[in-house]
Design an enzyme around this catalytic site. Structure first.
Site, PDB file in Angstrom:
ATOM      1  N   HIS A   1      11.831   1.625  -4.744  1.00 30.87           N
ATOM      2  CA  HIS A   1      11.294   2.561  -3.757  1.00 30.87           C
ATOM      3  C   HIS A   1      12.221   2.759  -2.560  1.00 30.87           C
ATOM      4  O   HIS A   1      12.002   3.665  -1.751  1.00 30.87           O
ATOM      5  CB  HIS A   1       9.912   2.111  -3.274  1.00 30.87           C
ATOM      6  CG  HIS A   1       9.005   3.247  -2.905  1.00 30.87           C
ATOM      7  ND1 HIS A   1       7.645   3.118  -2.805  1.00 30.87           N
ATOM      8  CD2 HIS A   1       9.273   4.548  -2.609  1.00 30.87           C
ATOM      9  CE1 HIS A   1       7.107   4.281  -2.458  1.00 30.87           C
ATOM     10  NE2 HIS A   1       8.082   5.160  -2.325  1.00 30.87           N
TER      11      HIS A   1
ATOM     12  N   ASP B   1       0.806   4.039  -2.436  1.00 28.65           N
ATOM     13  CA  ASP B   1       1.468   2.781  -2.776  1.00 28.65           C
ATOM     14  C   ASP B   1       0.515   1.619  -2.569  1.00 28.65           C
ATOM     15  O   ASP B   1      -0.371   1.674  -1.699  1.00 28.65           O
ATOM     16  CB  ASP B   1       2.687   2.610  -1.853  1.00 28.65           C
ATOM     17  CG  ASP B   1       3.755   1.660  -2.394  1.00 28.65           C
ATOM     18  OD1 ASP B   1       3.402   0.767  -3.178  1.00 28.65           O
ATOM     19  OD2 ASP B   1       4.920   1.805  -2.001  1.00 28.65           O
TER      20      ASP B   1
ATOM     21  N   HIS C   1       1.823  -1.021  -1.467  1.00 26.84           N
ATOM     22  CA  HIS C   1       2.539  -1.653  -0.360  1.00 26.84           C
ATOM     23  C   HIS C   1       2.901  -0.613   0.694  1.00 26.84           C
ATOM     24  O   HIS C   1       3.163   0.546   0.358  1.00 26.84           O
ATOM     25  CB  HIS C   1       3.822  -2.305  -0.880  1.00 26.84           C
ATOM     26  CG  HIS C   1       3.621  -3.147  -2.100  1.00 26.84           C
ATOM     27  ND1 HIS C   1       3.718  -2.620  -3.386  1.00 26.84           N
ATOM     28  CD2 HIS C   1       3.308  -4.455  -2.247  1.00 26.84           C
ATOM     29  CE1 HIS C   1       3.471  -3.579  -4.264  1.00 26.84           C
ATOM     30  NE2 HIS C   1       3.220  -4.703  -3.613  1.00 26.84           N
TER      31      HIS C   1
ATOM     32  N   ASP D   1       5.621  -0.836   2.678  1.00 30.68           N
ATOM     33  CA  ASP D   1       7.084  -0.691   2.684  1.00 30.68           C
ATOM     34  C   ASP D   1       7.614  -0.300   4.061  1.00 30.68           C
ATOM     35  O   ASP D   1       8.552   0.489   4.183  1.00 30.68           O
ATOM     36  CB  ASP D   1       7.534   0.329   1.634  1.00 30.68           C
ATOM     37  CG  ASP D   1       7.278  -0.138   0.205  1.00 30.68           C
ATOM     38  OD1 ASP D   1       7.002  -1.334   0.025  1.00 30.68           O
ATOM     39  OD2 ASP D   1       7.345   0.688  -0.716  1.00 30.68           O
TER      40      ASP D   1
ATOM     41  N   HIS E   1      13.425  -2.785  -0.800  1.00 36.73           N
ATOM     42  CA  HIS E   1      12.364  -1.865  -1.224  1.00 36.73           C
ATOM     43  C   HIS E   1      11.077  -2.072  -0.432  1.00 36.73           C
ATOM     44  O   HIS E   1      10.151  -1.264  -0.538  1.00 36.73           O
ATOM     45  CB  HIS E   1      12.106  -1.933  -2.733  1.00 36.73           C
ATOM     46  CG  HIS E   1      11.555  -3.219  -3.237  1.00 36.73           C
ATOM     47  ND1 HIS E   1      11.808  -3.679  -4.506  1.00 36.73           N
ATOM     48  CD2 HIS E   1      10.770  -4.163  -2.681  1.00 36.73           C
ATOM     49  CE1 HIS E   1      11.190  -4.837  -4.705  1.00 36.73           C
ATOM     50  NE2 HIS E   1      10.556  -5.136  -3.605  1.00 36.73           N
TER      51      HIS E   1
ATOM     52  N   ASP F   1       4.367   5.707  -5.575  1.00 36.75           N
ATOM     53  CA  ASP F   1       4.776   4.483  -6.265  1.00 36.75           C
ATOM     54  C   ASP F   1       3.781   4.237  -7.391  1.00 36.75           C
ATOM     55  O   ASP F   1       2.571   4.178  -7.160  1.00 36.75           O
ATOM     56  CB  ASP F   1       4.782   3.317  -5.284  1.00 36.75           C
ATOM     57  CG  ASP F   1       5.414   2.049  -5.842  1.00 36.75           C
ATOM     58  OD1 ASP F   1       5.189   1.743  -7.028  1.00 36.75           O
ATOM     59  OD2 ASP F   1       6.119   1.359  -5.093  1.00 36.75           O
TER      60      ASP F   1
ATOM     61  N   ASP G   1       2.963   1.676  -8.791  1.00 35.05           N
ATOM     62  CA  ASP G   1       2.125   0.480  -8.638  1.00 35.05           C
ATOM     63  C   ASP G   1       0.906   0.736  -7.747  1.00 35.05           C
ATOM     64  O   ASP G   1       0.081  -0.161  -7.564  1.00 35.05           O
ATOM     65  CB  ASP G   1       2.939  -0.721  -8.163  1.00 35.05           C
ATOM     66  CG  ASP G   1       3.374  -0.672  -6.707  1.00 35.05           C
ATOM     67  OD1 ASP G   1       2.767   0.038  -5.895  1.00 35.05           O
ATOM     68  OD2 ASP G   1       4.358  -1.375  -6.363  1.00 35.05           O
TER      69      ASP G   1
ATOM     70  N   GLU H   1       9.363   3.351  -9.239  1.00 38.51           N
ATOM     71  CA  GLU H   1       8.981   2.003  -9.679  1.00 38.51           C
ATOM     72  C   GLU H   1       8.464   1.948 -11.108  1.00 38.51           C
ATOM     73  O   GLU H   1       7.812   0.981 -11.495  1.00 38.51           O
ATOM     74  CB  GLU H   1       7.992   1.351  -8.703  1.00 38.51           C
ATOM     75  CG  GLU H   1       8.535   1.141  -7.300  1.00 38.51           C
ATOM     76  CD  GLU H   1       9.541  -0.004  -7.178  1.00 38.51           C
ATOM     77  OE1 GLU H   1       9.724  -0.746  -8.160  1.00 38.51           O
ATOM     78  OE2 GLU H   1      10.129  -0.151  -6.076  1.00 38.51           O
TER      79      GLU H   1
END
Length: 291
Positions: free
Chosen positions: A70, A93, A95, A97, A110, A203, A205, A248
């Site tokens: 990412h 996401d 996360h 980030d 990332h 992302d 994830d 990702e």
């Protein structure tokens, strides 16, 4: 994603797709490991990404970047902002980030891309120790960003989100309010007049690992496949999507079924961002065939 027929699916939707190919990146054997892992490589790579995205946007293309780590969004968002300074950002996401190089527990870049881009965090970046990023100027304000799907934040990230009151919806809010309300509130926060180009950084994830197991940092309890699709469809219907990251997807990890599911999910989300409707599409000029 290409091998899964992404480009053909987009052309079937009526898009004139131009595949500008892969970018080739340099490897630096003497890359330092202070502050963030491999800063020379990432600095050079994201600079190249930035130039490529900027050119595509200036060419009046809706720009899609397929990536791995990412951290490429340092480049995609920077390049987009150079061509469209008034952009807003949806960050989908697990996360945030938004660690700085000094708050990241893992040292993985990332987990830090947004801190390099946000004006309010520029004084937290040890720029002198990261000469490979001397090309980069922060290009976002905190009011330009909305997070959706968060469920795995580090203490530094939680502090930043709270200190600056950044628009963010964790998976708890998705459960509480529903995905329609969350996306509506996110867009109202960053684009209240509906006149700003949207950059969406998605992302894979963010979606639960039951559907996306072939990714580097899976976190249980994520968005359902249907919620991911709703986000994509809703953003498409704004007519404001200008650039999209899909990141990702990592077919080198997970089981064979994980790989199939993850690529399928990525392709479905991406095509929905560009107009595929689950209720079916009617192409312009279609007529019933007559005997």
């Amino acid at each position: 994603m290409r091998e899964a027929g992404l480009i053909e699916k987009l052309r079937d939707l009526g898009h004139n797709v131009e595949d500008r190919g892969d970018l080739n990146f340099d490897v630096f054997k003497d890359d330092p490991r202070n502050y963030v892992l491999n800063p020379k490589a990432v600095g050079a790579a994201t600079k190249k990404v930035s130039k490529a995205v900027e050119q595509a946007v200036r060419d009046n293309k809706l720009t899609v970047t397929l990536g791995g780590d990412h951290s490429i969004s340092i480049g995609t968002i920077h390049g987009h902002a150079r061509a469209e300074p008034n952009l807003c950002l949806l960050w989908i996401d697990a996360h945030a980030d938004i660690n700085t190089p000094l708050t990241t527990p893992s040292g993985n870049i990332h987990g830090t891309p947004l801190s390099f881009l946000v004006n309010q965090l520029k004084d937290t970046i040890p720029w002198a120790a990261l000469p490979s990023f001397d090309w980069l100027q922060p290009c976002l304000n905190i009011t330009d960003i909305a997070f959706v799907g968060l469920r795995d934040l580090d203490p530094g990230e939680r502090y930043i989100l709270q200190k600056f009151n950044i628009t963010s919806f964790s998976i708890h809010e998705v459960d509480r309010f529903g995905i329609h309300e969350v996306i509506a509130r996110s867009l109202e926060a960053v684009n209240p007049k509906g006149d700003r180009p949207i950059h969406m950084s998605f992302d894979i994830d963010s979606v639960d690992p039951a559907a996306t197991g072939a990714t580097g940092t899976p976190v249980p309890g994520g968005l359902t496949f249907r919620e991911g699709m709703f986000i994509a469809e809703h953003v498409y219907r704004t007519g404001l999507l200008s650039a999209l990251d899909l990141v990702e997807v990592n077919p080198e990890v997970g089981s064979r079924q994980d790989k199939v599911n993850t690529v399928m999910t990525a392709v479905e989300v991406l095509t929905a961002c560009l107009g595929k409707k689950r209720e079916g599409n009617l192409l312009p000029g279609y007529q019933l065939p007559m005997p």
